[in-house]
Design a protein around this motif. Structure first.
Motif, short mmCIF file in Angstrom:
data_model
loop_
_atom_site.label_atom_id
_atom_site.label_comp_id
_atom_site.label_asym_id
_atom_site.label_seq_id
_atom_site.Cartn_x
_atom_site.Cartn_y
_atom_site.Cartn_z
N ILE A 250 0.86 -1.18 0.00
CA ILE A 250 0.00 0.00 0.00
C ILE A 250 0.90 1.23 0.00
O ILE A 250 1.80 1.34 0.84
N ASP A 255 -2.16 5.95 -1.94
CA ASP A 255 -3.22 5.04 -1.47
C ASP A 255 -3.81 5.53 -0.15
O ASP A 255 -5.03 5.44 0.06
N LEU A 316 -7.30 4.53 -1.28
CA LEU A 316 -7.16 3.09 -1.29
C LEU A 316 -8.41 2.40 -1.81
O LEU A 316 -9.53 2.76 -1.42
N ASP A 317 -8.21 1.42 -2.67
CA ASP A 317 -9.34 0.64 -3.20
C ASP A 317 -10.06 -0.06 -2.04
O ASP A 317 -9.41 -0.69 -1.19
N ARG A 320 -9.20 -3.74 -1.52
CA ARG A 320 -7.84 -3.92 -1.00
C ARG A 320 -7.80 -3.61 0.50
O ARG A 320 -7.16 -4.32 1.28
#
Length: 332
Positions: A250, A255, A316-317, A320
């Motif tokens: 990350i 992110d 950040l996704d 994820r």
């Protein structure tokens, strides 16, 4: 005071324009016409990188010019050269990125700088900002002020850093909170930057200034916990060791916006010497005000968060994040 704002419809430029209008200044905003300037400002249209794009600035006189340009330095050179005999001062919003990396903790304005040229066209961000500084100095000399801003937050932010944290926390649920919780942060609210710039223009200040809050003005913990309170969210902050975050691939800063793990890069971004600016009147509002006002602004937009076309989206996704939190729970 008569102010010429180069830009002035978004983020820092808009904060400067609104602050100047609130003081009763006469403000002209030179921009491309994509967004309306604040009410009360005079609009001058043009594209500074197009042939003949500065025609609207060929006449007029101003007490101060504020320029937030972050592209090719040649655009600063052209504007500053055109205005040098018709403006008292030129305030260029630069960046602490102009210092060679790594910038040691406690670095003041006399630190080593990246190599750059005011004639550059295709350069990286640090070289663009340093080239812009050189262009302003070439035209205005000691009448040029170089405002080397650090991390900028606050209403109108179109980079997405604080807006991402606010919208993520507002969504609720478990939140990956990058530690350590007491990690010190250094930033400046765009409105405090604007206030200082206008005060400097009135006083005729020149030269370089690090424009950011004192080191440790807030912490990562205080920032995210303030986001929870401001949004009224039931989000749960799961503080996570930096090594675990990095091991999960990350990326700091992108992110997980704003956050940098302890070390060289954190020292560069969050431990600058700002004593010169403080002595010249810099005052920084508490993080509570910055977060609360940014959230109020975001809510007023109805979910449409502005995004600069020349900057990548941050954050950040969600999938994820969920995977990393799940792995963390299993280890516990």
């Amino acid at each position: 005071m008569r102010l010429l704002m180069l830009g002035g419809t978004e983020f820092v430029g808009r904060a400067v324009t609104e602050a100047a209008l609130a003081r009763g200044w006469e403000v002209a905003v030179f921009h491309r016409g994509r967004h309306a300037p604040p009410p009360g400002a005079t609009a001058l249209h043009g594209d500074r990188i197009a042939p003949g794009g500065l025609a609207a600035l060929e006449h007029g006189e101003w007490d101060a010019v504020v320029d937030t340009w972050s592209g090719a330095p040649a655009a600063v050179r052209a504007a500053a050269g055109l205005l040098a005999d018709r403006a008292r001062s030129y305030l260029y919003v630069s960046s602490r990125s102009v210092y060679t990396y790594p910038a040691r903790a406690g670095l003041a304005e006399d630190g080593p700088l990246v190599d750059a040229s005011p004639d550059s066209v295709d350069v990286d961000y640090a070289q663009a900002k340093r080239g812009g500084e050189l262009a302003a100095l070439s035209a205005f000399g000691d009448r040029a002020l170089l405002a080397r801003a650090g991390l900028i937050l606050g209403p109108y932010e179109n980079i997405g850093r604080l807006p991402w944290w606010l919208t993520r926390i507002a969504r609720g649920g478990p939140v990956l909170a990058p530690g350590p919780r007491d990690l010190p942060l250094q930033y400046i609210d765009a409105r405090d930057l604007a206030t200082w710039l206008l005060d400097a223009a009135e006083r005729g200040l020149g030269g370089p200034y690090n424009l950011v809050s004192p080191p440790g003005h807030t912490t990562m913990g205080e920032l995210l916990e303030t986001c929870v309170r401001a949004t009224g969210s039931p989000a749960e902050l799961h503080w996570t060791d930096p090594d675990r975050i990095l091991a999960a691939d990350i990326a700091p800063w992108t992110d997980l916006p704003i956050w940098l793990p302890p070390g060289e890069l954190h020292d560069t971004l969050h431990r600058a010497d700002v004593s010169k600016a403080a002595a010249a009147g810099l005052r920084c509002r508490p993080i509570t005000d910055t977060v609360t006002d940014t959230w109020a602004w975001l809510r007023g937009l109805g979910g449409a968060v502005p995004q600069r076309a020349d900057r990548p989206r941050v954050g950040l996704d969600p999938q994820r994040e969920a995977e990393v939190l799940a792995a963390q729970r299993q280890r516990q």
